[in-house]
Enzyme design. Structure first.
Site, PDB file in Angstrom:
ATOM      1  N   ASP A   1       0.026   5.171   1.281  1.00 60.87           N
ATOM      2  CA  ASP A   1      -0.110   5.972   2.504  1.00 60.87           C
ATOM      3  C   ASP A   1      -0.099   5.104   3.752  1.00 60.87           C
ATOM      4  O   ASP A   1      -0.774   4.083   3.808  1.00 60.87           O
ATOM      5  CB  ASP A   1      -1.415   6.776   2.463  1.00 60.87           C
ATOM      6  CG  ASP A   1      -1.321   7.970   1.524  1.00 60.87           C
ATOM      7  OD1 ASP A   1      -0.707   8.966   1.900  1.00 60.87           O
ATOM      8  OD2 ASP A   1      -1.855   7.872   0.403  1.00 60.87           O
TER       9      ASP A   1
ATOM     10  N   ASP B   1     -10.462  11.174   4.083  1.00 59.19           N
ATOM     11  CA  ASP B   1     -11.490  11.153   3.050  1.00 59.19           C
ATOM     12  C   ASP B   1     -12.105   9.767   2.975  1.00 59.19           C
ATOM     13  O   ASP B   1     -11.639   8.831   3.631  1.00 59.19           O
ATOM     14  CB  ASP B   1     -10.907  11.564   1.688  1.00 59.19           C
ATOM     15  CG  ASP B   1      -9.659  10.759   1.320  1.00 59.19           C
ATOM     16  OD1 ASP B   1      -9.579   9.577   1.704  1.00 59.19           O
ATOM     17  OD2 ASP B   1      -8.751  11.296   0.665  1.00 59.19           O
TER      18      ASP B   1
ATOM     19  N   ASP C   1       0.777   9.387   5.982  1.00 63.17           N
ATOM     20  CA  ASP C   1      -0.445   9.768   5.281  1.00 63.17           C
ATOM     21  C   ASP C   1      -0.284  11.136   4.631  1.00 63.17           C
ATOM     22  O   ASP C   1       0.007  12.127   5.300  1.00 63.17           O
ATOM     23  CB  ASP C   1      -1.612   9.789   6.270  1.00 63.17           C
ATOM     24  CG  ASP C   1      -2.955   9.897   5.567  1.00 63.17           C
ATOM     25  OD1 ASP C   1      -3.027   9.591   4.365  1.00 63.17           O
ATOM     26  OD2 ASP C   1      -3.938  10.280   6.225  1.00 63.17           O
TER      27      ASP C   1
ATOM     28  N   THR D   1      -1.912   0.966  -4.908  1.00 62.81           N
ATOM     29  CA  THR D   1      -2.402   2.136  -4.185  1.00 62.81           C
ATOM     30  C   THR D   1      -3.783   2.552  -4.660  1.00 62.81           C
ATOM     31  O   THR D   1      -4.167   2.292  -5.815  1.00 62.81           O
ATOM     32  CB  THR D   1      -1.412   3.305  -4.356  1.00 62.81           C
ATOM     33  OG1 THR D   1      -1.961   4.496  -3.795  1.00 62.81           O
ATOM     34  CG2 THR D   1      -1.116   3.558  -5.826  1.00 62.81           C
TER      35      THR D   1
ATOM     36  N   ASP E   1       0.856  -1.169   0.000  1.00 63.29           N
ATOM     37  CA  ASP E   1       0.000   0.000   0.000  1.00 63.29           C
ATOM     38  C   ASP E   1       0.906   1.236   0.000  1.00 63.29           C
ATOM     39  O   ASP E   1       2.114   1.123   0.230  1.00 63.29           O
ATOM     40  CB  ASP E   1      -0.890  -0.040   1.239  1.00 63.29           C
ATOM     41  CG  ASP E   1      -1.815   1.155   1.350  1.00 63.29           C
ATOM     42  OD1 ASP E   1      -2.327   1.609   0.316  1.00 63.29           O
ATOM     43  OD2 ASP E   1      -2.001   1.645   2.470  1.00 63.29           O
TER      44      ASP E   1
ATOM     45  N   LYS F   1      -8.233  -4.489  -4.159  1.00 65.43           N
ATOM     46  CA  LYS F   1      -6.808  -4.846  -4.117  1.00 65.43           C
ATOM     47  C   LYS F   1      -6.555  -6.326  -4.353  1.00 65.43           C
ATOM     48  O   LYS F   1      -5.424  -6.693  -4.665  1.00 65.43           O
ATOM     49  CB  LYS F   1      -6.189  -4.379  -2.805  1.00 65.43           C
ATOM     50  CG  LYS F   1      -5.958  -2.873  -2.789  1.00 65.43           C
ATOM     51  CD  LYS F   1      -4.974  -2.428  -1.733  1.00 65.43           C
ATOM     52  CE  LYS F   1      -4.762  -0.919  -1.841  1.00 65.43           C
ATOM     53  NZ  LYS F   1      -3.831  -0.395  -0.834  1.00 65.43           N
TER      54      LYS F   1
ATOM     55  N   ASP G   1      -1.799  -1.284   5.729  1.00 63.86           N
ATOM     56  CA  ASP G   1      -2.239  -0.852   7.053  1.00 63.86           C
ATOM     57  C   ASP G   1      -3.738  -0.947   7.254  1.00 63.86           C
ATOM     58  O   ASP G   1      -4.222  -0.728   8.366  1.00 63.86           O
ATOM     59  CB  ASP G   1      -1.813   0.601   7.298  1.00 63.86           C
ATOM     60  CG  ASP G   1      -2.570   1.575   6.403  1.00 63.86           C
ATOM     61  OD1 ASP G   1      -3.344   2.401   6.929  1.00 63.86           O
ATOM     62  OD2 ASP G   1      -2.394   1.523   5.174  1.00 63.86           O
TER      63      ASP G   1
END
Length: 432
Positions: free
Chosen positions: A156, A355, A162, A192, A154, A363, A387
């Site tokens: 962020d 957001d 972040d 991502t 991933d 994914k 995460d």
């Protein structure tokens, strides 16, 4: 209870460990030299009981693997933890506990029982041990094929904080670790939610990594090309290219799209996004959100109208669950003569921290596309690091159906995980 914010396997193991903690802890004993023997006895007893529990869970996972793919019977673990997902390798839980206990002194604690984070990190270590230093299990009917050929990440909170970026190897120590794996012919995919066709947007977030790869004298051209970016969960593929501007080449969908994605039509995609967008507007009205809606080619979502005033966690999570429910409810129609326009399109609604977005695809498809791009890498030889693995609002959650996974909570934990993997890889028989 917020079940959408809990991992049932971790919570179940946590409950098992609570009993020996209560029976063995000695909160009345002081931390001083006169009580060292008593505390050591307590720690040894707790360590033994914890290790026995992790060994028992390890055996239950072996039984679960033997039952996977069979129709006649259910495994004991699937009855104890109904939400359990597929295991692509055994998990070396007892060895992993002993390793993490030596670092975190779990068995020496008298007031704080084994926690969610303790167990999460033990599961991570067990997974990478099973891939890099697999143990022989006689009880397994079908022998898995462990190893490491593909690492996916991933963005962020996994590779960088972040909203931050990978600007330099000095500021982002994860870059050196990624170069280490590329030099050993491990492929790397960054999967991502950020969805763009233009390489410039990814270069803005990953320039330090891309420049380091491009300038590396230790990597061959083939090894450099083993970095790809899968954007928008599973919608846009870009491959590293030394000759391209920004070191990235956009790959047209016809060159990589999975068979399961070939029948997605543009009207179906836009129909799903229309429903999600209407649900976002409804949340803004109902929850009195100070937010704006953003519609993209393959996603729609909301973000704070005033960037100095973030949306609260409760607002974000409520929006995730509402939009997910609304879209899912339109997947089935009460009128057989009017089937929904987007029944075949998978989607992901997730909390990005600041957001909420609804993306086309997920994914699991993104990871599978990476596997196929590199020639069909097995799930047991793929590790996804992310995460967001909570069942509600976590876009890494669906990667569990495509490969082995490691759940981290910060970029620093990603670095620590990669260091563990490097040490395990160097300790393998025959490694240099």
């Amino acid at each position: 209870m917020e079940t959408h914010r809990r991992d049932q396997l971790i919570e179940w193991i946590k409950g098992l460990l609570a009993v020996p903690f209560v029976l063995n802890s000695q909160p009345a004993v002081e931390y001083d030299e006169t009580n060292t023997q008593s505390l050591d006895t307590m720690a040894r007893s707790a360590r033994q009981r914890y290790a026995e529990i992790f060994r028992d869970v390890e055996d239950l996972i072996l039984d679960q693997i033997n039952h996977q793919g069979t129709q006649n019977t259910r495994s004991k673990l699937s009855m104890l933890v109904p939400t359990i997902s597929t295991f692509f390798t055994p998990l070396a839980l007892e060895d992993a506990f002993n390793y993490q206990d030596s670092i975190r002194a779990i068995s020496s604690r008298r007031f704080v029982a084994p926690s969610f984070n303790d167990i999460r990190l033990i599961l991570n270590t067990a997974q990478i041990m099973a891939m890099l230093q697999p143990k022989p299990y006689r009880s397994l009917k079908a022998k898995p094929s462990p190893g490491l050929e593909l690492l996916t990440f991933d963005g962020d909170v996994t590779l960088y904080e972040d909203g931050a970026s990978l600007h330099s190897p000095e500021a982002n120590p994860v870059i050196h670790r990624l170069l280490h794996f590329l030099a050993r012919d491990v492929r790397i995919g960054i999967v991502t939610a950020a969805g763009y066709m233009q390489p410039q947007h990814y270069y803005n977030r990953l320039s330090g990594l891309l420049v380091a790869i491009n300038e590396s004298a230790d990597l061959t051209s083939t090894q450099k090309s083993n970095l790809i970016i899968m954007g928008g969960e599973s919608n846009f593929l870009l491959a590293f290219d030394e000759k391209a501007e920004h070191c990235l080449r956009y790959v047209h969908r016809r060159e990589w799209v999975l068979d399961a994605m070939k029948n997605w039509s543009e009207p179906e995609i836009q129909s799903l996004l229309d429903v999600a967008e209407a649900a976002f507007h409804s949340c803004i009205r109902t929850l009195h959100l100070q937010a704006k809606v953003l519609r993209k080619e393959r996603a729609v979502g909301i973000y704070a109208a005033d960037q100095s005033k973030k949306l609260t966690r409760e607002q974000l999570e409520e929006t995730v669950l509402v939009v997910q429910q609304v879209v899912e409810s339109t997947m089935t129609s009460s009128r057989p003569d009017e089937p929904p326009a987007h029944t075949s399109i998978p989607f992901t609604v997730f909390n990005g921290g600041a957001d909420v977005f609804c993306d086309i695809g997920d994914k699991s498809l993104g990871v599978q596309a990476c596997q196929e791009w590199f020639g069909g890498i097995l799930p047991s030889r793929t590790l996804h690091v992310g995460d967001q693995f909570l069942s509600g609002g976590g876009n890494d959650f669906k990667a569990r159906s495509a490969c082995c996974c490691a759940w981290i909570a910060s970029p620093a934990e990603t670095v620590s995980l990669l260091d563990e993997m490097i040490a395990l890889g160097d300790d393998r028989p025959g490694s240099t």
